[in-house]
Design a protein around this motif. Sequence first.
Motif, PDB file in Angstrom:
ATOM      1  N   ALA A  47      33.918  40.242  42.413  1.00  0.00           N
ATOM      2  CA  ALA A  47      34.419  41.516  41.903  1.00  0.00           C
ATOM      3  C   ALA A  47      35.939  41.598  42.001  1.00  0.00           C
ATOM      4  CB  ALA A  47      33.786  42.674  42.659  1.00  0.00           C
ATOM      5  N   ALA A  48      36.538  40.835  42.909  1.00  0.00           N
ATOM      6  CA  ALA A  48      37.987  40.875  43.061  1.00  0.00           C
ATOM      7  C   ALA A  48      38.666  39.887  42.116  1.00  0.00           C
ATOM      8  CB  ALA A  48      38.372  40.562  44.502  1.00  0.00           C
ATOM      9  N   LEU A  49      37.953  38.851  41.735  1.00  0.00           N
ATOM     10  CA  LEU A  49      38.558  37.770  40.955  1.00  0.00           C
ATOM     11  C   LEU A  49      38.560  38.066  39.455  1.00  0.00           C
ATOM     12  CD1 LEU A  49      39.663  34.901  40.888  1.00  0.00           C
ATOM     13  CD2 LEU A  49      37.338  34.062  41.029  1.00  0.00           C
ATOM     14  N   PHE A  50      37.429  38.548  38.943  1.00  0.00           N
ATOM     15  CA  PHE A  50      37.295  38.648  37.488  1.00  0.00           C
ATOM     16  C   PHE A  50      38.166  39.701  36.811  1.00  0.00           C
ATOM     17  CE2 PHE A  50      34.278  35.636  35.739  1.00  0.00           C
ATOM     18  CZ  PHE A  50      33.946  34.957  36.889  1.00  0.00           C
ATOM     19  N   PRO A  51      38.479  40.829  37.473  1.00  0.00           N
ATOM     20  CA  PRO A  51      39.389  41.772  36.808  1.00  0.00           C
ATOM     21  C   PRO A  51      40.762  41.160  36.509  1.00  0.00           C
ATOM     22  CG  PRO A  51      38.361  42.795  38.696  1.00  0.00           C
ATOM     23  CD  PRO A  51      37.967  41.368  38.734  1.00  0.00           C
ATOM     24  N   ILE A  52      41.226  40.261  37.369  1.00  0.00           N
ATOM     25  CA  ILE A  52      42.528  39.625  37.108  1.00  0.00           C
ATOM     26  C   ILE A  52      42.443  38.883  35.784  1.00  0.00           C
ATOM     27  CG2 ILE A  52      44.303  38.112  38.057  1.00  0.00           C
ATOM     28  CD1 ILE A  52      43.105  38.437  40.778  1.00  0.00           C
ATOM     29  N   ILE A  53      41.335  38.158  35.606  1.00  0.00           N
ATOM     30  CA  ILE A  53      41.148  37.396  34.367  1.00  0.00           C
ATOM     31  C   ILE A  53      41.033  38.337  33.170  1.00  0.00           C
ATOM     32  CG2 ILE A  53      39.580  35.826  33.160  1.00  0.00           C
ATOM     33  CD1 ILE A  53      38.850  34.629  35.886  1.00  0.00           C
ATOM     34  N   SER A  54      40.259  39.425  33.331  1.00  0.00           N
ATOM     35  CA  SER A  54      40.045  40.298  32.170  1.00  0.00           C
ATOM     36  C   SER A  54      41.311  41.056  31.786  1.00  0.00           C
ATOM     37  CB  SER A  54      38.868  41.255  32.409  1.00  0.00           C
ATOM     38  OG  SER A  54      39.182  42.212  33.386  1.00  0.00           O
ATOM     39  N   VAL A  55      42.094  41.494  32.771  1.00  0.00           N
ATOM     40  CA  VAL A  55      43.314  42.240  32.436  1.00  0.00           C
ATOM     41  C   VAL A  55      44.330  41.334  31.738  1.00  0.00           C
ATOM     42  CG1 VAL A  55      45.304  43.479  33.389  1.00  0.00           C
ATOM     43  CG2 VAL A  55      43.033  43.977  34.230  1.00  0.00           C
ATOM     44  N   MET A  56      44.511  40.135  32.272  1.00  0.00           N
ATOM     45  CA  MET A  56      45.435  39.209  31.602  1.00  0.00           C
ATOM     46  C   MET A  56      44.898  38.817  30.226  1.00  0.00           C
ATOM     47  SD  MET A  56      47.409  36.818  34.304  1.00  0.00           S
ATOM     48  CE  MET A  56      46.130  36.164  35.327  1.00  0.00           C
TER      49      MET A  56
END
Lengths: 272, 248
Positions: A233-242
Motif C-alpha cells: 500500500a505504501a509502494l504502489f501510490p508512488i508508481i501511480s502518481v508518477m
Amino acid sequence: MGLFDHIINVLLDTIRDVIPIMSVIIGFQVLVIKKPLPNLGVIIKGFILVILGLAFFLVGLQEALFPLGKLMAEQLTDPAFIHGTVVDPAQAINWHEYMWVYIFAAATGFATTIAEPALKAVALKASDVSGGTVSVRGLRVTVAIGVSVGVALGTHRIVVGAPLHYYIIIGYLVVIVQTFFAPKSIIAVAYDSGGVTTSTVTVPLLAALGLGLASTIPGRNPVIDGFGLIAFAALFPIISVMGYAQLGQWRYRKQMKKLGKQRQESKHGSDK
Amino acid sequence: MIKLILDYLGGYLGFLRGSIQDLLPIILVIAFFQVVILQKPIPNLGQLLVGALLVVIGLALFIRGLQISLFPLGDAMAHAFTRKGSVLWLLLFAFFLGFGTTVAEPALIAVAGEAAKVAAVGGMIEYTEASMDDYAFWLRLTVAFSVGLAIAVGVMRIIKGWPLHYLIIGGYLGVVIMTAFAPEEIIGIAFDSGGVTTSTITVPLVTALGVGLASSIKGRNPMTDGFGLIAFASLTPIMFVMIFGMVI
C-alpha cells in the motif's frame, strides 16, 4: 463501554499524542524564536478543532467501521465461503478461487485511502502550491488507485505464497526508473503520497485482511504476511502518481506535436 | 466547546459535504460486499450510522482545524527560523519534531511490542518479559531517532537545494539491498514501522514546514523542494529497523 466514555477516552489519548508536538513547538517558540506567534488565538482554536476532529473520527471508525470491516475480511477469507464447502487442507489452493478477496482488497484499499485525512492534507497543500495544476481530487483518486492495485496484488501474493521481497525489490526498481522520466515537479509529491497512505484508516483494515488470509491458508505465516500488505500500500501510490503525471506529459506532448503538424499543414495550404 | 463545534459546522457546511464524500466509498464497499456478496444483513445498523456520523463530523473539524492552525503554524515556524538565520536551531527543531512525534506514537508502541514477540519466538532474544520489553523500547527509540534524523536531513536538503530523487533513490537502493539480507521476520515489521511513523497530525505540520521553508528561501521551488519530508520520514525507519534486526 458507552459511546460517551469512548469519546472521552479517545480524546484523552489524542491530547496525550499531541503533547510531544506541542512541547517541541512551544519550547522552540519561547526559547529560540522568542517572538509571539501571529494569530495565536486562531491557532489555538484550530488546534482544538484538530484534536476534537481526530477524536470523533477515530471513535467513529472504532465503533462502526473497523469491527464490520474486520468481520467481513474474516468472512471473505473463510475457506467455507471461498470453496463453497469445507475442504481438507491438503488440497491444492487455486488462486482464482480467491477472486472476491482480491476485489474486496482493491475496493477497501481505494475507499479507505479516499477517507485518509493525512492524504487530504498533502493534497490540499499540493493543490495550493501548484496553483491548482495538481487537483485535490485528482491526486487523491490517483493515490487511491495505486493503493487498490497494490493491495490486490498483495493479497494475491499471500494466496500463492510468493516471497515478499521479490515484489518489493521489483516495485522499488520501477519507482527508480520512473523517477528519471517523470516530470520533476511531481516527484516529491509522489514520494510523499507513499508515506501518507498507510495511516489511520487503511492500516487496521488491511492488517485484518492480511491476517485473515494468512491464518486460513495453510503454510502462511500471519506475522510476515499480515504486515506485507502495508508495504504494498505504501509502494504502489508512488508508481501511480508518477505514472499519472507521465501520462499527462505524454498526452501534452502528443497534442503539441499534432498542433505543430496542423500549423505546418495549414501553412502549406496557404502557400498553394 | 460545543458552541465552537456548531459554529464551524454551521458556518462550513461545505466541509461537512466534503467529508461525506470522503466516507461514501467506504459505505458503498461495505454495503456491496455485505449484502450482495456475503448475502448477510448489516449487523448493528444503528451503531454503524452513529459511527459514520462521528467520522463525518470528525473529518470536517479536522480539515478545518488544520487549515486554520497546523498549516499556518508550520508556515510561521518556517519563516521565523529563516529570518533568524540559524541553521543549527532549525535542524534541532526538525529533529525534535520528528523524534517527539514518533516516540510516543501508539501505533509504533503496538508494532514494537509485536516485533519483540516475533524476535522472542524466533530465538533472537530470550523469551522473558524483561528482554522483550528491552527490545521493544530500543526498537522504538531507533525508529524515533531515524524519523528525527529524516526530518533534519530533509530540512537540510531544502536549505541546500539538493535534488530529492538522488537521496530517495539512494535510500530505496539501500532498502532493496538490505531487504535481500535482513532476516525475513524483520522485513514486514520494518516496512510497517515506515508506515506508522507518519501520523495524522505530523503530516500536515511537516508538510507545511517544508513548503514554508522552500518558499521563504530564495531559489527554492515549493513544489519540487518543499515536499519530500514525509518520504524521508517513511524511508529511514525501514532502513534503521532492518539494521536493528541484523545487529540484534
